[in-house]
Every structure is written in structure tokens, then in C-alpha cells.
Design an enzyme around this catalytic site. Structure first.
Site, short mmCIF file in Angstrom:
data_model
loop_
_atom_site.label_atom_id
_atom_site.label_comp_id
_atom_site.label_asym_id
_atom_site.label_seq_id
_atom_site.Cartn_x
_atom_site.Cartn_y
_atom_site.Cartn_z
N ASN A 167 3.76 -5.70 5.32
CA ASN A 167 2.60 -6.54 5.98
C ASN A 167 2.98 -7.95 6.32
O ASN A 167 2.15 -8.63 7.40
CB ASN A 167 1.62 -6.75 4.81
CG ASN A 167 0.92 -5.57 4.33
OD1 ASN A 167 0.21 -4.91 5.26
ND2 ASN A 167 1.12 -5.17 2.82
N ASP A 209 -5.52 6.98 9.74
CA ASP A 209 -5.12 5.91 10.19
C ASP A 209 -3.71 5.57 11.04
O ASP A 209 -3.41 4.74 11.67
CB ASP A 209 -5.07 4.57 9.28
CG ASP A 209 -3.91 4.95 8.17
OD1 ASP A 209 -3.02 5.96 8.36
OD2 ASP A 209 -4.07 4.07 6.95
N HIS A 231 -0.43 5.16 7.19
CA HIS A 231 0.13 5.52 5.69
C HIS A 231 0.21 7.13 5.60
O HIS A 231 -0.54 7.89 6.30
CB HIS A 231 -0.91 5.00 4.92
CG HIS A 231 -1.32 3.88 4.60
ND1 HIS A 231 -2.18 3.19 5.38
CD2 HIS A 231 -0.70 2.80 3.76
CE1 HIS A 231 -2.22 1.66 5.30
NE2 HIS A 231 -1.05 1.47 4.38
N GLY A 277 -1.93 -4.46 0.90
CA GLY A 277 -2.14 -5.50 1.59
C GLY A 277 -1.14 -6.68 1.20
O GLY A 277 -1.08 -7.70 1.98
N SER A 311 0.82 -1.17 -0.04
CA SER A 311 0.17 -0.02 -0.16
C SER A 311 1.03 1.40 0.01
O SER A 311 0.52 2.11 -0.53
CB SER A 311 -0.90 0.07 1.14
OG SER A 311 -0.15 -0.16 2.45
#
Length: 210
Positions: free
Chosen positions: A94, A182, A185, A66, A29
Site C-alpha cells: 500500500n 479486482d 488480490h 489497506g 490485505s
């Protein structure tokens, strides 16, 4: 005579203008530009940075939100379509978030680098760092995989994707202006800082293309 010379330059392959270097950015991502508007993500901002710094290299976005190192390895042949000249690898975040065994992460990255080198492509490997919540042994094994693999494969290495951003703030709370809601990011301003930090390494990568 001038017109004849120009015509020859247009038709003779030996004097035709060189095609721009094609760089594939393989990642998750962070590479894909999660949560950002078109033009604000890592790849388009890197493209603009390269242009501003005198390079006509073209960066292809092979980031999948992801994705793990295993996922990146499984789609590497597809990502490195004919015409690819160089590879940026930004994977592992991840793996770390899911607590995947660092040995598996290392093996996948090792295979990615080996495959790229079999194709004769120069590579820039971008490191990741694990938090301490999995314990010191996990962190040590995960963190060490990147510089050790870069050294063994003799590829370019950037210590951390988020490193240029983290360097702007004394603690995690102070990073808020450069992160999305979040808290993970980067926002567009954060990406700009990351690109400015990684850009010189990418220019070096482009310079390695034969």
C-alpha cells in the site's frame, strides 16, 4: 510403575510437552485474506501447509486491509502480544500504491525489524516490487529496501509475496485464473500457490525459534 512415570510426566514442568511455536503474520490485505471465505486466506492456508509438512506452529493473523508500513509499525507492540515467538512481515504494497517515499517505507520496515529483534524474535521479511509507473528511481529505491534491510538485520528474506504466483504465468493477463475480480488480490487457488512457495521459508523461520 508405568502409571507413576506417566503421572510424573504430566505434572513435572521439565518434561511437559513444549508449547507450539507462535508465529505472527504482520501484513495488509494480502495477509488478512481480503475477499476470501474463512479458511481460504493466506494465514489459514499457511497453517494447513505447515501441519501437512510436520510443523505444529500456530500462525496468528495480524493482517489489516489497506495498512501501510507506518500502520504496521504503530500496531507492532499490540501484534506481538506475550507468547509471540516469530514474526513474518509482509508490508509495503500500500505504500507503493500510494506513492509513499521509499525512504519512509524503508525507515518503517527498519524500525519494525529492530523492535522484533529487541524482543529476541526471528523474522521473515517478505519483499515487494514496485511497478514502473513511478519512474525507475522510485522502483529501484523501493525494491532495494527489502533485501538490503534483510541483510543488515540478518533476518530471513523471501524475495516476493506474489513471486510464486507470477512465476506461473508469462504475463499479467495469464494470471487471471489465480486472481480475484479486482485483478490484484489472489483467489483461493492463487493463495495456495503462494503458500507453497513461501512455506519452506516459514519452516526455516520456525526452526530459528529457540
Amino acid at each position: 510403575m508405568r502409571n507413576v512415570t506417566l503421572a510424573c510426566a504430566l505434572v513435572l514442568p521439565g518434561v511437559a510437552a513444549a508449547e507450539p511455536v507462535q508465529v505472527v503474520a504482520l501484513g495488509d490485505s494480502l495477509t488478512a485474506g481480503y475477499g476470501l471465505a474463512e479458511g481460504e486466506g493466506f494465514v489459514p492456508q499457511l497453517q494447513e501447509w505447515l501441519k501437512a509438512n510436520g510443523s505444529d506452529a500456530v500462525v496468528a493473523n495480524a493482517g489489516v486491509s489497506g495498512d501501510t508500513t507506518a500502520g504496521g509499525l504503530s500496531r507492532l507492540d499490540w501484534a506481538l502480544a506475550p507468547g509471540a515467538d516469530a514474526l513474518i512481515v509482509t508490508l509495503g504494497g500500500n505504500d507503493m500504491l500510494r506513492g509513499i517515499d521509499p525512504k519512509a517505507t524503508r525507515a518503517n520496515l527498519d524500525a519494525i525489524l529492530a523492535k522484533a529483534q529487541e524482543k529476541g524474535l526471528p523474522v521473515l521479511l517478505v519483499g515487494m516490487q514496485a511497478p514502473g509507473n513511478y519512474g525507475p528511481e522510485y522502483k529501484a529505491a523501493f525494491d532495494a529496501a527489502y533485501p538490503e534491510l534483510a541483510a543488515s538485520h540478518r533476518v530471513l528474506f523471501a524475495e516476493s509475496f506474489l513471486g510464486p504466483l507470477i512465476a506461473q504465468a508469462p504475463d499479467a493477463a495469464a494470471l487471471a485464473p489465480w486472481l480475484q475480480a479486482d485483478g490484484i488480490h489472489p483467489n483461493a487457488d492463487g493463495v495456495k500457490i503462494i503458500v507453497a512457495g513461501l512455506g519452506p521459508k516459514v519452516l526455516e523461520l520456525v526452526g530459528q525459534v529457540k
